[in-house]
Design an enzyme around this catalytic site. Structure first.
Site, mmCIF file in Angstrom:
data_model
loop_
_atom_site.group_PDB
_atom_site.id
_atom_site.type_symbol
_atom_site.label_atom_id
_atom_site.label_comp_id
_atom_site.label_asym_id
_atom_site.label_seq_id
_atom_site.Cartn_x
_atom_site.Cartn_y
_atom_site.Cartn_z
ATOM 1 N N ASP A 13 -9.101 -6.676 -7.636
ATOM 2 C CA ASP A 13 -8.687 -5.489 -8.395
ATOM 3 C C ASP A 13 -8.029 -5.952 -9.681
ATOM 4 O O ASP A 13 -7.298 -6.945 -9.692
ATOM 5 C CB ASP A 13 -7.776 -4.572 -7.577
ATOM 6 C CG ASP A 13 -6.482 -5.215 -7.138
ATOM 7 O OD1 ASP A 13 -5.473 -5.064 -7.841
ATOM 8 O OD2 ASP A 13 -6.471 -5.856 -6.072
ATOM 9 N N GLU B 112 3.680 3.050 -4.573
ATOM 10 C CA GLU B 112 4.514 1.881 -4.273
ATOM 11 C C GLU B 112 6.005 2.158 -4.430
ATOM 12 O O GLU B 112 6.832 1.458 -3.843
ATOM 13 C CB GLU B 112 4.143 0.715 -5.196
ATOM 14 C CG GLU B 112 2.670 0.341 -5.157
ATOM 15 C CD GLU B 112 2.327 -0.724 -6.185
ATOM 16 O OE1 GLU B 112 3.180 -1.622 -6.415
ATOM 17 O OE2 GLU B 112 1.229 -0.674 -6.769
#
Length: 274
Positions: free
Chosen positions: A79, A170
């Site tokens: 990613d 997150e």
């Protein structure tokens, strides 16, 4: 009345040397303890932040190649975002072990108004490769969830064979409760699912997943980051495991995240957009 003189001991008492004083001893103990904790930081991170019911092979001491060897039959991918400033897409084909890079996720948006500066370029380049591709949104807990969903929708055009949309969560909110955060996450997921016709994938760390997401979003595929454990068996509830942020790949300057799909390439196709 005359007082009797006080007799003093002719032997003078010796003072404790500085280096054996109590404050100094405490400093030494704290220093030794700090050094010990630092050397065990990876193991402590696992037991304090990433502990699950599964037993890891070991805390992260193994190289990426050793991890890949254990899961050699699975599909691997990367990613990327604007933080990978230079990518030579012509060289981007294999991991250091020779395993093919079969998929790539690219950050598309963040919050209610940011588009990753490299997204459109990288998205187009990924289309020219044989890799399956996906786009993720970095969720900002303190911004409106619908505005964030609309930011992703106007930026990302998905088609058959792409990964479903990805929600990256997150951070914890500063000005709202966890329950309010979950409401916002669900609103983003519902809005995006309605637009693309497929359930999004949720990305987070294992500790965040265990503490806040596992019991409320079990119907969604999960992409979990844990760099401190080395698992023989990946949790069956995880579709993807982000195994390191320090991958070294030919064609990418600097470090990059490396991921493993919890299955073979054939299995991977079942997750893609139909």
């Amino acid at each position: 009345m005359t007082r009797k003189p006080v007799r003093r001991n002719s032997k003078t008492s010796k003072s404790t040397p500085f280096y054996w004083s109590k404050p100094f001893i405490v400093i030494v103990i704290v220093f030794i303890l700090s050094v010990f904790l630092y050397t065990k930081r990876d193991a402590l991170a696992y037991y304090l932040s990433f502990k699950t019911d599964r037993v890891p092979l070991e805390t992260r001491q193994a190289s990426l190649s050793e991890v890949i060897k254990v899961h050699n039959e699975k599909a691997f991918g990367l990613d990327v975002s604007e933080y990978q400033e230079r990518i030579n897409w012509d060289l981007l084909s294999d991991l250091e072990t020779g395993n093919p890079i079969e998929f790539i996720f690219i950050r598309a948006t963040a919050g209610s108004n940011k588009t990753d500066s490299k997204f459109h370029k990288y998205w187009g380049k990924a289309r020219e490769t044989n890799m399956y591709q996906g786009a993720y949104h970095y969720y900002r807990p303190n911004e409106n969830s619908i505005d964030q969903a609309n930011n992703y929708i106007k930026t990302v055009k998905l088609k058959k064979g792409d990964f479903p949309p990805v929600l990256d969560i997150e951070k914890l909110p500063r000005h709202q409760s966890i329950d309010s955060l979950k409401v916002g996450l669900q609103r983003w997921l519902d809005k995006v699912e309605k637009h693309y016709g497929v359930k999004p994938i949720i990305y987070s760390s294992e500790s965040y997943y265990n503490d806040f997401l596992k019991n409320d979003f079990e119907d969604y595929p999960f992409w979990i980051a844990n760099y401190t454990a080395f698992y023989h068996d990946i949790d069956s509830d995880w579709s993807l495991w982000q195994i390191t942020e320090n991958g070294k790949i030919e064609g990418i300057r600097g470090c990059v995240d490396v991921n493993v799909y919890n299955g073979t390439t054939k299995d991977l196709k079942e997750l893609l957009m139909k």
